[in-house]
Design an enzyme around this catalytic site. Structure first.
Site, PDB file in Angstrom:
ATOM      1  N   TYR A 211     -31.128  -0.361  33.003  1.00  8.24           N
ATOM      2  CA  TYR A 211     -32.496  -0.235  33.502  1.00  8.24           C
ATOM      3  C   TYR A 211     -32.607   0.884  34.531  1.00  8.24           C
ATOM      4  CZ  TYR A 211     -34.589  -4.447  31.469  1.00  8.24           C
ATOM      5  OH  TYR A 211     -35.124  -5.364  30.620  1.00  8.24           O
TER       6      TYR A 211
ATOM      7  N   LYS B  69     -19.753  -7.971  27.242  1.00  8.12           N
ATOM      8  CA  LYS B  69     -19.332  -7.394  25.963  1.00  8.12           C
ATOM      9  C   LYS B  69     -18.050  -6.620  26.259  1.00  8.12           C
ATOM     10  CE  LYS B  69     -20.043  -6.454  21.584  1.00  8.12           C
ATOM     11  NZ  LYS B  69     -19.946  -7.473  20.508  1.00  8.12           N
TER      12      LYS B  69
ATOM     13  N   ASP C  92     -22.868 -11.532  22.127  1.00  8.11           N
ATOM     14  CA  ASP C  92     -23.335 -11.897  20.778  1.00  8.11           C
ATOM     15  C   ASP C  92     -23.066 -13.378  20.512  1.00  8.11           C
ATOM     16  OD1 ASP C  92     -20.644 -11.207  20.911  1.00  8.11           O
ATOM     17  OD2 ASP C  92     -20.601 -10.114  19.009  1.00  8.11           O
TER      18      ASP C  92
ATOM     19  N   ASP D 197     -32.058  -9.983  30.222  1.00  8.30           N
ATOM     20  CA  ASP D 197     -33.444  -9.863  29.753  1.00  8.30           C
ATOM     21  C   ASP D 197     -33.578 -10.496  28.380  1.00  8.30           C
ATOM     22  OD1 ASP D 197     -36.142  -8.892  29.634  1.00  8.30           O
ATOM     23  OD2 ASP D 197     -35.423  -7.326  28.279  1.00  8.30           O
TER      24      ASP D 197
ATOM     25  N   ASP E 295     -35.281 -14.604  27.238  1.00 11.01           N
ATOM     26  CA  ASP E 295     -36.381 -14.850  26.291  1.00 11.01           C
ATOM     27  C   ASP E 295     -35.914 -15.829  25.227  1.00 11.01           C
ATOM     28  OD1 ASP E 295     -38.104 -12.988  27.533  1.00 11.01           O
ATOM     29  OD2 ASP E 295     -38.820 -12.235  25.594  1.00 11.01           O
TER      30      ASP E 295
HETATM   31  C1  IPM Z   1     -38.782  -9.397  32.327  1.00 10.03           C
HETATM   32  C2  IPM Z   1     -39.631  -8.346  31.656  1.00 10.03           C
HETATM   33  C3  IPM Z   1     -39.372  -7.020  32.333  1.00 10.03           C
HETATM   34  C4  IPM Z   1     -37.900  -6.689  32.153  1.00 10.03           C
HETATM   35  C5  IPM Z   1     -40.252  -5.872  31.856  1.00 10.03           C
HETATM   36  C6  IPM Z   1     -41.729  -6.198  31.963  1.00 10.03           C
HETATM   37  C7  IPM Z   1     -39.961  -4.594  32.587  1.00 10.03           C
HETATM   38  O1  IPM Z   1     -39.375  -8.302  30.296  1.00 10.03           O
HETATM   39  O2  IPM Z   1     -38.997  -9.650  33.532  1.00 10.03           O
HETATM   40  O3  IPM Z   1     -37.927  -9.991  31.678  1.00 10.03           O
HETATM   41  O4  IPM Z   1     -37.508  -6.115  31.118  1.00 10.03           O
HETATM   42  O5  IPM Z   1     -37.134  -6.979  33.069  1.00 10.03           O
HETATM   43 MN    MN Z   2     -37.938  -9.767  29.614  1.00 10.71          MN
END
Ligand code: IPM
Ligand code: MN
Length: 353
Positions: free
Chosen positions: A142, A189, A221, A245, A249
């Site tokens: 990032y 990894k 993975d 990240d 999710d």
């Molecule tokens: C998160 C989001 C952010 C990230 C984006 C919006 C920059 O997806 O907080 O997980 O990738 O960190």
């Molecule tokens: Mn995210």
């Protein structure tokens, strides 16, 4: 107690969900006798429109002067498909994380008894899953050097990590593991990436300081698979920025909806509390988004930023009751009645009062 909160609704559904969290914060403060002062500031696309900066200096100053930051989301589709955009809403969030030194993102994943059947995963797999993802937040790809070469036809992002960055996030993860079920999974990894090998090396060096914590190492993975085939395996999972990240999710599916996952970002300056779901532009302004992740982020704010555990627990209890009573938005309603964002917020707030 006097609480100074920087309120940063941001873009998309951010303002709607933050408004519900504010109702809940006000209700908790009324019940427990705290005085709360909000200062609202711009971040993301709305900040670009108003000031040409995604994280204006004024916003940074307000964050620094506050005890906690309550944040909604940033993002606007008009930037997503424009690779040439000079400023992007997401830069605001990244700048905020970097400038506030928020190197640790804590994303707890829990299940709610009355929702386990809503998870896309089998009920017996998720029932009782309860783990904490610790995502490194100010390093890696990032923030590493990035750019274009060959007249734009070659692009790169550098996944760079320094020892001090790895040590401080691992220390935090070990300490959280100690306060929980004493099981830490380091996700990397290391079979391919040099940065991962450094993570693993440092984790192994630190292990003897935490003899009471059982540590295991898992390739990312494999961890992606384990999160959906056996989420109950995890207690504390620690990993670098990009892997964190993606995995968080994925992990949100365990609780049944992304609209339930709260997070806290902590580090050097004011801590920040935000839902993980993002700006969800398709739902913006429709009063349909699930406010519970933001409300649960407010619970984390009481616990982590103010050390007010009873207040945090009161919010959690009210959220659980709203779910148990099917006072939920469309993402969780199934064939039942879908309540609006503000109705869910009102219900939770009045349940606390
Ligand atoms: C998160 C989001 C952010 C990230 C984006 C919006 C920059 O997806 O907080 O997980 O990738 O960190
Ligand atoms: Mn995210």
């Amino acid at each position: 107690m006097k609480l100074k909160i920087a309120k940063l609704p941001g873009d998309g559904i951010g303002p709607e969900v933050v408004a519900q969290a504010v109702k809940v914060v006000d209700a908790v403060c009324a019940r427990y006798g705290h005085e709360v002062e909000y200062r609202e500031a711009l971040v993301g696309a709305c900040a670009i429109d108003a000031t040409c900066s995604a994280y204006p200096e004024e916003t940074h100053r307000i964050c620094l002067e506050s005890d906690a930051v309550l944040f909604g989301a940033v993002g606007d589709p008009k930037y997503d498909n424009d690779p040439t955009a000079k400023v992007r809403p997401e830069t605001g969030l990244l700048a905020m994380r970097k400038q506030l030194g928020l190197y640790a993102n804590l994303r707890p994943v829990e299940t709610f008894k009355s929702l386990v059947h809503k998870s896309p995963l089998k009920e017996d797999l998720v029932d009782g899953a309860d783990f904490l993802c610790v995502r490194e937040l100010t390093g890696g790809m990032y923030f590493g050097a990035k750019g274009r070469e060959d007249g734009g036809d070659t692009a790169y992002d550098t996944n760079i990590y320094h020892r001090f960055e790895i040590e401080r996030i691992l220390k935090l993860a070990f300490e959280y593991a100690r306060r929980r079920r004493r099981h830490l999974t380091v996700v990397d990894k290391a079979n391919v990436l040099e940065s991962s090998r450094l993570w693993r090396q440092i984790a192994k060096e630190m292990e003897p300081q935490y003899p009471d914590v059982q540590v295991d190492y898992m390739f990312v993975d494999n961890a992606a698979m384990k999160l959906i085939t056996g989420p109950k395996f995890f207690d504390v999972l620690v990993t670098e920025n990009t892997f964190g990240d993606i995995l968080t999710d994925e992990a949100s599916c365990v609780s049944g909806s992304m609209g339930l996952l709260a997070s806290a970002s902590v580090g050097e300056h004011t801590s920040l509390f935000e839902p993980i779901h993002g700006s969800y532009p398709q739902a913006a302004g429709k009063n349909i988004a699930n406010p519970l992740a933001t409300i649960l982020s407010a619970a984390m704010m009481f616990e982590y930023a103010f050390g007010l555990m009873k207040e945090g627990a009161a919010i959690r209890k009210a959220v659980t009751e709203s779910i148990d009573n099917n006072i939920v938005t469309e993402d969780l309603a199934g064939s039942g009645k879908a309540y609006s964002t503000s109705e869910v917020g009102d219900w939770v707030a009045s349940n606390i009062r």
